[in-house]
Design an enzyme around this catalytic site. Structure first.
Site: not given
Ligand code: 1CP
Length: 358
Positions: A31, A35, A44, A80, A158
């Site tokens: 990540r 944000r 965003r 994602d 999910y």
């Molecule tokens: O910089 C990076 O790492 C690249 C971008 C990236 C990656 C590799 C994002 C952007 N998401 C992911 C993978 C991802 N997405 C995972 C695996 C990693 C981990 O365990 O965190 C998972 C579980 C998700 C699912 C997801 N997407 C969640 C978690 C939800 C939960 O409660 O289980 C969330 C909050 C997101 C949204 C998201 N994805 C990425 C960002 C920057 C965000 C934040 C949302 C936004 O900007 O509004």
């Protein structure tokens, strides 16, 4: 498809992945785009989450943002894991303050009929391939580009739960009540992921990471039945599929968060790198990984970045002392949190540079 990308100026990550000698331990952060960066929040404010993912210029821009600030040794494509359920026909909304939400989760195995069982990966996910090709070109060989996918179990979790959860009791109930249907779903996900990851390498990805973020709600027995066989099929088929196309396989990382019980099981697979979360013991993992010739990645507690900067530097130094500088990729044990300070991340990255020269 073999593309002429710019020559690599920094390939520390790829060399460490293969266990080769490095002058310094490579570092990147899960990540690293997100944000906590004001420039990401600015993007965003103008575009919703999946629009950023689906617009190669925007995905490329936010992928490159952290590299402009920090001395990172890898870029990870902005996307994602939930783009796969979308490609299978499910709707996913990014709800502010709540995270990803499925308005119509798979409530029972019969709901699997709603899924597209023969997805055209290039049509549905071509935007990720385009983002990779654009980003690889714009990187100009500065650092390698990482592609990724969610692992089958985590994506199933999910799709059945309908969003984030601390227990994932609904998908876990499927494993007991409907094991055969669960395996059908896991197989559909696996086959889609294989095609998706091969396409990512063709488009320019130089290393692939599988995120099994919810492995920690399983025990070893369930993991060995419902997660690991699919992870194994993915690594084996992605590598053989690339070879058949005349493309050199890229290193692959398995990050199964919470899967303490399966470090050795994972070390016996064809994954090159085992990603560790912050609760896993570096010395224990190192013993196992050395016996199987694997590289380790991780694993500073992300919350350590809330500490005063001197403490971050000390914690990073002691992390490197535990892992050693060979066959090692420095990272956090999970992703950055949105309220973290970029300045504190900079201390982590700079400390890896400072304490890992060999
Ligand atoms: O910089 C990076 O790492 C690249 C971008 C990236 C990656 C590799 C994002 C952007 N998401 C992911 C993978 C991802 N997405 C995972 C695996 C990693 C981990 O365990 O965190 C998972 C579980 C998700 C699912 C997801 N997407 C969640 C978690 C939800 C939960 O409660 O289980 C969330 C909050 C997101 C949204 C998201 N994805 C990425 C960002 C920057 C965000 C934040 C949302 C936004 O900007 O509004």
């Amino acid at each position: 498809m073999s593309q002429n990308f710019p020559a690599m100026k920094n390939d520390l990550l790829l060399r460490a992945a293969k266990g080769e000698k490095v002058e310094r331990v490579p570092v990147w952060v899960m990540r690293q785009a997100g944000r906590y960066l004001p420039e990401f929040r600015a993007v965003r404010e103008k575009h919703d989450f999946f629009t950023v993912c689906r617009t190669p210029e925007l995905a490329c821009e936010v992928t490159l943002q952290p590299l402009r600030r920090f001395k990172l040794d890898a870029a990870i494509i902005f996307s994602d894991i939930l783009v796969i359920p979308q490609a299978l026909g499910m709707e996913v909304l990014m709800v502010p303050g709540k995270g990803p939400t499925f308005p119509q989760p798979l409530k029972s195995p019969e709901d699997m009929e709603r899924l597209n069982h023969n997805p055209d990966v290039h049509k549905e996910l071509g935007y990720v391939f385009d983002a990779l090709t654009l980003t690889r070109t714009k990187l100009e060989g500065q650092v390698p580009l990482i592609g990724f996918s969610g692992a089958p179990w985590t994506l199933m979790a999910y799709m059945v739960e309908g969003g984030g959860s601390s227990t994932y009791s609904k998908p876990r109930s499927w494993l007991y009540k409907s094991p055969n249907e669960s395996k059908k779903l896991l197989t559909l996900l696996t086959d889609t992921i294989i095609e998706y990851l091969i396409g990512q390498v063709e488009a320019g990805a130089q290393l692939l990471q599988l995120f099994d973020s919810h492995a920690g709600v399983l025990d070893r027995e369930l993991f060995l039945e419902f997660a690991l066989p699919y992870l194994v099929k993915i690594v084996d088929k992605v590598k053989s599929g690339l070879r058949e196309k005349g493309i050199d396989p890229v290193p692959m990382t398995v990050f199964a968060k919470g899967a303490h019980y399966a470090i050795e099981d994972m070390a016996k697979t064809n994954y090159d790198i085992i990603g560790l979360d912050w609760t896993m013991d570096a010395l224990h993992a190192r013993q196992i990984s050395n016996a199987h010739g694997k590289t380790l990645q991780g694993n500073l507690d992300p919350a350590a970045l809330y500490a005063p900067v001197e403490q971050i530097a000390e914690a990073t130094k002691s992390m490197i002392a535990k892992f050693g500088t060979k066959s090692y990729i420095a990272n956090l044990g999970h992703g950055m949190y949105p309220d973290m300070s970029p300045d504190h991340l900079e201390v982590f990255v700079d400390s890896v540079h400072k304490y890992s020269q060999s």
